[in-house]
Design a protein around this motif. Sequence first.
Motif, PDB file in Angstrom:
ATOM      1  N   SER A   1       0.836  -1.197   0.000  1.00 20.52           N
ATOM      2  CA  SER A   1       0.000   0.000   0.000  1.00 20.52           C
ATOM      3  C   SER A   1       0.872   1.248   0.000  1.00 20.52           C
ATOM      4  O   SER A   1       2.093   1.187   0.178  1.00 20.52           O
ATOM      5  N   VAL A   2       0.207   2.377  -0.185  1.00 23.03           N
ATOM      6  CA  VAL A   2       0.936   3.642  -0.197  1.00 23.03           C
ATOM      7  C   VAL A   2       1.578   3.904   1.164  1.00 23.03           C
ATOM      8  O   VAL A   2       2.745   4.327   1.250  1.00 23.03           O
ATOM      9  N   GLU A   3       0.840   3.638   2.252  1.00 22.58           N
ATOM     10  CA  GLU A   3       1.372   3.885   3.593  1.00 22.58           C
ATOM     11  C   GLU A   3       2.566   2.987   3.881  1.00 22.58           C
ATOM     12  O   GLU A   3       3.569   3.423   4.469  1.00 22.58           O
ATOM     13  N   GLN A   4       2.495   1.721   3.481  1.00 24.01           N
ATOM     14  CA  GLN A   4       3.631   0.815   3.703  1.00 24.01           C
ATOM     15  C   GLN A   4       4.859   1.272   2.916  1.00 24.01           C
ATOM     16  O   GLN A   4       5.980   1.215   3.425  1.00 24.01           O
ATOM     17  N   LEU A   5       4.649   1.702   1.684  1.00 27.50           N
ATOM     18  CA  LEU A   5       5.783   2.149   0.878  1.00 27.50           C
ATOM     19  C   LEU A   5       6.398   3.418   1.455  1.00 27.50           C
ATOM     20  O   LEU A   5       7.624   3.572   1.462  1.00 27.50           O
ATOM     21  N   GLU A   6       5.558   4.323   1.931  1.00 29.13           N
ATOM     22  CA  GLU A   6       6.085   5.541   2.543  1.00 29.13           C
ATOM     23  C   GLU A   6       6.960   5.204   3.745  1.00 29.13           C
ATOM     24  O   GLU A   6       8.047   5.777   3.923  1.00 29.13           O
TER      25      GLU A   6
ATOM     26  N   ARG B   1       8.669  15.023 -11.275  1.00 27.29           N
ATOM     27  CA  ARG B   1       8.467  14.516  -9.924  1.00 27.29           C
ATOM     28  C   ARG B   1       7.147  13.750  -9.850  1.00 27.29           C
ATOM     29  O   ARG B   1       6.069  14.328  -9.938  1.00 27.29           O
ATOM     30  N   VAL B   2       7.275  12.449  -9.663  1.00 23.55           N
ATOM     31  CA  VAL B   2       6.103  11.595  -9.552  1.00 23.55           C
ATOM     32  C   VAL B   2       5.855  11.321  -8.080  1.00 23.55           C
ATOM     33  O   VAL B   2       6.705  10.792  -7.375  1.00 23.55           O
ATOM     34  N   THR B   3       4.717  11.700  -7.604  1.00 21.36           N
ATOM     35  CA  THR B   3       4.385  11.484  -6.200  1.00 21.36           C
ATOM     36  C   THR B   3       3.963  10.049  -5.954  1.00 21.36           C
ATOM     37  O   THR B   3       3.571   9.315  -6.876  1.00 21.36           O
ATOM     38  N   ILE B   4       4.041   9.622  -4.718  1.00 18.06           N
ATOM     39  CA  ILE B   4       3.657   8.247  -4.380  1.00 18.06           C
ATOM     40  C   ILE B   4       2.183   8.027  -4.636  1.00 18.06           C
ATOM     41  O   ILE B   4       1.757   6.972  -5.124  1.00 18.06           O
ATOM     42  N   ARG B   5       1.380   9.012  -4.350  1.00 15.02           N
ATOM     43  CA  ARG B   5      -0.062   8.829  -4.526  1.00 15.02           C
ATOM     44  C   ARG B   5      -0.418   9.047  -5.996  1.00 15.02           C
ATOM     45  O   ARG B   5      -1.506   8.793  -6.396  1.00 15.02           O
TER      46      ARG B   5
END
Length: 486
Positions: free
Chosen positions: A252-257, A482-486
């Motif tokens: 998930s996004v939170e795990q990757l962050e 710049r590509v954001t995670i979300r």
Amino acid sequence: MMKQSLQLKLGQQLTLTPQLQMAIRLLQLPVLDLQAELREALEKNVMLEMDDGLELAPAKGEQKTPSDALRETPAAQSAESGTDTPERFDDDVSYADVSDFGSGYSGSGQGRGDGEDQRDYADVSGSSLRDHLIAQLDVAFPEGDRKYIATMLVDAIDDDGYLTESLEDICTNLAPELVTDVDEVERVLACVQRFDPLGVGARDLSECLLLQLAPFAPDTPDLELVRRLASECLVELGEQDYATIRRRLGCSVEQLEHAVALLRSLNPRPGGAADTRPPEYIVPDVFVRRDESGWRVDVNPAIAPRLRVNAAYAGSLGRGGEYSTLRTQLQEARWLVKSLEIRNETLIRVARAIVSHQEQFLERGEEGMRPLVLREIADALELHESTVSRATTGKYMHTPRGVYEFRYFFSSQVSGSDGESISSTAIRARIRKLIAEEDPAKPLSDSALTRALVQEGIEVARRTVAKYRESMGFPSSNERRRVTIR
């Protein structure tokens, strides 16, 4: 049949006197080598002494009279007028007529001059990464073949902490003193990789990060995800392609962050943490300041010991043959003092010419840099171009905008649309500013940067813009997006 004969020919040839050779040698020496040269001269020549009140010779054209570096007693002057006294230093010696030739001299003397403060300084020598690893190696491998292998491995680790040679090459280098195989070297390397700092001895960035993750507790949140990120997705992480990383790792996004934050807390260059050697500071040769009359350039009085001839010793010399050695030292002392005056005068003249040409840089920064080549300074000062080259190599200028090497102010030129030349340094500064002000979502391509420069009157080709951009370390527009995670 060839016949031998005698012929007379007239010609001119530049002869380098010992005085001129010394003046040129001192001119090209950097600060540290110059200090070593003068300290060695103070040790060997009894006719030299420190002069705390000696002023540096000003540039030509100033109204101020240079201080007399050869102040001596009347007795010394009368001794100098003797018939058997060596010739005086030629005051007309200058660099203007010297053609380009090399000198392999490098000062390396050590010592203290008379009159220098005798102080005790703390040991700040520090230790290198190799010293740090060797100290641990002596404990882990007291003796035997493994210690020999470990020493070879440590020698192959660079300052960043990475192993720069393959295990096969290390096996080859160990022979014929020690015949071993790659598996044994691999086992010894595994021991070395547990040395402090963690991550040392890695063969690439992925291995370096995994070594630093090894001591983490198994219940660390997302630890396995971080390990997979370090081993499988470093390329995508560098490109900030987080969407591809999420698909590949199934997170998930939170795990990757969280995983990215933990990975960024590691040190990609672990060797730097163990290197405690003190930094080497740059000592400027001249200071540039601004006063009411404009920009002022002064020689740094602390770059070298200030010398003069010892008047008491010079005045006590007789005319007998037993004083020949002392008279030779007296002559060398006068040459050295005069050479220092010439060096200081040449440095200050060159520095003032550079500052006069680059006032816009001091006012506006890099965008105000004007094109400049050595020939322009040489012609303005009536010096040979090789002399200007020696005076600008390894010499530094302290300005309100920072410390710069003299050579920094010389750059190539590009013709502008209005006929005025523009320096490459100014173009790089403008490209850097355009990239800094661009929209992160729509970075400027090389063609867009070229069009923007043309609108400002800077006629430059797209390939030149690409070359300047790459030399400054900026990636292409696609990579800068710049590509954001979300």
